[in-house]
Scaffold this active site. Structure first.
Site, PDB file in Angstrom:
ATOM      1  N   ARG A 142       0.692  -0.992   0.071  1.00  0.00           N
ATOM      2  CA  ARG A 142      -0.050  -0.026   0.124  1.00  0.00           C
ATOM      3  C   ARG A 142       0.877   1.180   0.098  1.00  0.00           C
ATOM      4  O   ARG A 142       2.084   1.272   0.114  1.00  0.00           O
ATOM      5  CB  ARG A 142      -0.802   0.213   0.998  1.00  0.00           C
ATOM      6  CG  ARG A 142      -0.276  -0.341   2.537  1.00  0.00           C
ATOM      7  CD  ARG A 142      -1.026   0.108   3.671  1.00  0.00           C
ATOM      8  NE  ARG A 142      -0.855   1.601   3.789  1.00  0.00           N
ATOM      9  CZ  ARG A 142       0.198   2.189   4.048  1.00  0.00           C
ATOM     10  NH1 ARG A 142       1.468   1.645   4.722  1.00  0.00           N
ATOM     11  NH2 ARG A 142       0.198   3.418   4.247  1.00  0.00           N
ATOM     12  N   GLY A 143       0.194   2.509  -0.035  1.00  0.00           N
ATOM     13  CA  GLY A 143       0.890   3.666  -0.203  1.00  0.00           C
ATOM     14  C   GLY A 143       1.207   4.135  -1.573  1.00  0.00           C
ATOM     15  O   GLY A 143       1.686   3.265  -2.377  1.00  0.00           O
ATOM     16  N   ALA A 144       0.841   5.274  -1.895  1.00  0.00           N
ATOM     17  CA  ALA A 144       0.857   5.847  -3.236  1.00  0.00           C
ATOM     18  C   ALA A 144       2.034   5.571  -3.977  1.00  0.00           C
ATOM     19  O   ALA A 144       2.136   4.795  -4.938  1.00  0.00           O
ATOM     20  CB  ALA A 144       0.407   7.364  -3.405  1.00  0.00           C
TER      21      ALA A 144
ATOM     22  N   ARG B 291      -7.042  -0.297  -7.402  1.00  0.00           N
ATOM     23  CA  ARG B 291      -7.275   0.686  -6.317  1.00  0.00           C
ATOM     24  C   ARG B 291      -7.382   2.152  -7.223  1.00  0.00           C
ATOM     25  O   ARG B 291      -6.199   2.547  -7.886  1.00  0.00           O
ATOM     26  CB  ARG B 291      -6.276   0.935  -5.256  1.00  0.00           C
ATOM     27  CG  ARG B 291      -6.158  -0.420  -4.569  1.00  0.00           C
ATOM     28  CD  ARG B 291      -5.570  -0.093  -3.023  1.00  0.00           C
ATOM     29  NE  ARG B 291      -6.364   0.602  -2.284  1.00  0.00           N
ATOM     30  CZ  ARG B 291      -5.854   1.202  -1.040  1.00  0.00           C
ATOM     31  NH1 ARG B 291      -4.470   1.252  -0.485  1.00  0.00           N
ATOM     32  NH2 ARG B 291      -6.695   2.131  -0.329  1.00  0.00           N
TER      33      ARG B 291
ATOM     34  N   GLN C 282      -3.574   2.202  10.245  1.00  0.00           N
ATOM     35  CA  GLN C 282      -2.268   2.105   9.717  1.00  0.00           C
ATOM     36  C   GLN C 282      -1.241   2.989  10.604  1.00  0.00           C
ATOM     37  O   GLN C 282      -0.060   2.695  10.302  1.00  0.00           O
ATOM     38  CB  GLN C 282      -2.191   2.679   8.138  1.00  0.00           C
ATOM     39  CG  GLN C 282      -2.999   1.664   7.207  1.00  0.00           C
ATOM     40  CD  GLN C 282      -4.339   2.331   7.179  1.00  0.00           C
ATOM     41  OE1 GLN C 282      -4.899   2.705   8.000  1.00  0.00           O
ATOM     42  NE2 GLN C 282      -5.099   2.004   6.149  1.00  0.00           N
TER      43      GLN C 282
ATOM     44  N   ASP D  50      -2.455  10.693  -1.853  1.00  0.00           N
ATOM     45  CA  ASP D  50      -2.602   9.584  -2.758  1.00  0.00           C
ATOM     46  C   ASP D  50      -2.928  10.201  -4.342  1.00  0.00           C
ATOM     47  O   ASP D  50      -2.802   9.463  -5.373  1.00  0.00           O
ATOM     48  CB  ASP D  50      -3.783   8.644  -2.613  1.00  0.00           C
ATOM     49  CG  ASP D  50      -3.467   7.622  -1.318  1.00  0.00           C
ATOM     50  OD1 ASP D  50      -3.201   6.660  -1.391  1.00  0.00           O
ATOM     51  OD2 ASP D  50      -3.287   8.221  -0.109  1.00  0.00           O
TER      52      ASP D  50
ATOM     53  N   ASN E  74      -6.221  11.976   0.352  1.00  0.00           N
ATOM     54  CA  ASN E  74      -5.394  11.548   1.300  1.00  0.00           C
ATOM     55  C   ASN E  74      -6.346  10.417   2.192  1.00  0.00           C
ATOM     56  O   ASN E  74      -7.380  10.413   2.069  1.00  0.00           O
ATOM     57  CB  ASN E  74      -4.442  12.239   2.173  1.00  0.00           C
ATOM     58  CG  ASN E  74      -3.213  11.491   2.732  1.00  0.00           C
ATOM     59  OD1 ASN E  74      -2.434  10.632   2.152  1.00  0.00           O
ATOM     60  ND2 ASN E  74      -3.173  11.874   3.923  1.00  0.00           N
ATOM     61  N   LYS E  75      -5.685   9.658   3.077  1.00  0.00           N
ATOM     62  CA  LYS E  75      -6.470   8.677   3.915  1.00  0.00           C
ATOM     63  C   LYS E  75      -7.538   9.436   4.596  1.00  0.00           C
ATOM     64  O   LYS E  75      -7.225  10.446   5.014  1.00  0.00           O
ATOM     65  CB  LYS E  75      -5.232   7.888   4.907  1.00  0.00           C
ATOM     66  CG  LYS E  75      -5.914   7.103   5.595  1.00  0.00           C
ATOM     67  CD  LYS E  75      -6.924   5.900   5.094  1.00  0.00           C
ATOM     68  CE  LYS E  75      -5.707   5.209   4.272  1.00  0.00           C
ATOM     69  NZ  LYS E  75      -6.621   3.949   3.322  1.00  0.00           N
TER      70      LYS E  75
END
Length: 383
Positions: free
Chosen positions: A64-66, A98, A212, A253, A263-264
């Site tokens: 995960r993570g852009a 995603r 997270q 993201d 973003n999250k």
């Protein structure tokens, strides 16, 4: 190598496994990822022998993570090519895994273009596959270099905004080496401040519902010896009111052409709190996260995740919990409860103090500034 986990371990623990790497065992090439759903209890690797396995790892947030998703997408194209699968179909599967994170599609397109270019020039399948792999490795190196540049620029901005050092920084979700080819985005800035002796405290939002921050950012902060404190997301307001936050550092993201930041989920409320309390709100992301083709925040597709992530607590992220098997779920809401579970939210540009990229710092955040930053990035060679 650029694909090695970049964190140090002052506590003398064994180094963490690489977050993502390419391997070529006798039975064929594979992409190996550190399963982030098992952290911090276990450091377990997943071996992806084909693109569907890598897509599952992306969708379940094992990887995960852009920035890292872009790297994973590029390696996924190389994997399909090396194993003789339909490369175009694999690229489509990866890109759709995603929808919000723009880096995923960017990495896929770069490796796909390299593969197609080699094929059009008459390269054999093995040579075309090698071209895709070379491009994936190039992207991996570039992201590590971008991380280093963002850390330096971000620290310089913090020192400018908060003269005197001793920064107390609040962050949300996870933005360290677990999401990057290097040491991360926003976390890399905090880490640079720590190494320079100018980080007094890293406030870590737990980041519900998948935690997270609690599981991953605290894991990275502990490994790197940072002074950090974990808080529930809904405690952030009291922290601001008490005057305990000097700056907010978050990742992204996707950044739209007008400067809106996806973003999250939970990022937007922090931006509102920061604005009210006159605290700088800084977004740290590579230029690859900017999407000029998305005009504004309303145009960003927001991924909706399963309601069960909200209505249940699963032990999978906490493997080894006493008396429970990995994957067991405990209901925290009545059966049949509907849940609203967007993975991201949108922060409008007027709430963002600055966007830090490897190509420069943008403040104030405007559509014209975004356009200029993208143009400048095409001329920048990171040394």
């Amino acid at each position: 190598m650029a694909d090695q986990y970049a964190g140090t371990d002052p506590g003398g623990q064994p180094p963490a496994p690489p977050v993502l790497r390419w391997e070529e065992p006798p039975e064929g090439p594979v992409v190996v990822v550190l399963d982030q759903t098992r952290l911090p209890a276990e450091e377990v690797e997943l071996v992806c022998t084909d693109v569907p396995a890598l897509v599952r790892a992306i969708q379940t947030l094992a990887v995960r993570g852009a920035p890292l998703l872009g790297i994973a997408g590029a390696y996924g194209v190389a994997l399909a090519a090396a194993r003789g699968y339909d490369v175009d179909e694999a690229a489509a599967q990866l890109t759709g895994a995603r929808p919000t994170a723009v880096n995923l599609g960017y990495g896929v397109r770069r490796a796909l273009a390299a593969h197609r270019g080699a094929t059009e020039q008459g390269a054999a399948p093995a040579q075309a596959a090698e071209a895709a792999l070379s491009e994936a490795r190039r992207l991996h190196r570039e992201d590590a270099e971008a991380s280093t540049a963002m850390a330096a620029r971000g620290l310089g901005l913090l020192d400018e905004l908060l003269p005197g050092g001793s920064h107390r920084v609040l962050t949300h979700c996870n933005t360290g080496a677990l999401v990057s080819g290097g040491e991360g985005t926003a976390f890399a800035v905090a880490l640079a401040a720590h190494r320079a002796g100018r980080l007094r405290r890293l406030w870590v939002d737990e980041t519900r519902p998948l935690l997270q921050g609690a599981r991953l950012t605290a894991y990275e902060a502990a490994r790197n010896g940072l002074a950090y404190t974990l808080l529930t997301d809904n405690a952030a307001g009291s922290l601001f009111a008490a005057g305990e936050v000097d700056a907010v550092l978050v990742g992204a993201d996707r950044i739209a052409a007008d400067g809106s930041v996806a973003n999250k989920v939970g990022t937007y409320p922090l931006a509102v709190l920061a604005k009210y309390h006159h605290v700088p709100f800084v977004v740290v992301a590579p230029v690859t996260t900017i999407d000029p083709g998305t005009p504004d925040g309303a145009s960003i597709e927001i991924e909706q995740r399963p309601g069960s992530e909200v209505t249940q607590l699963t032990t999978r992220p906490f493997a080894g919990a006493a008396g429970t098997a990995p994957g067991a779920a405990t209901a925290v809401a009545p059966l049949g409860t509907q849940a609203y579970n967007p993975a991201f939210d949108i922060t409008p540009p007027e709430l963002v103090t600055a966007i830090v990229t490897e190509a420069g710092v943008l403040s104030p955040v405007t559509a014209g500034g975004i356009e200029e930053l993208c143009a400048r990035s095409r001329q920048v060679t990171i040394s």
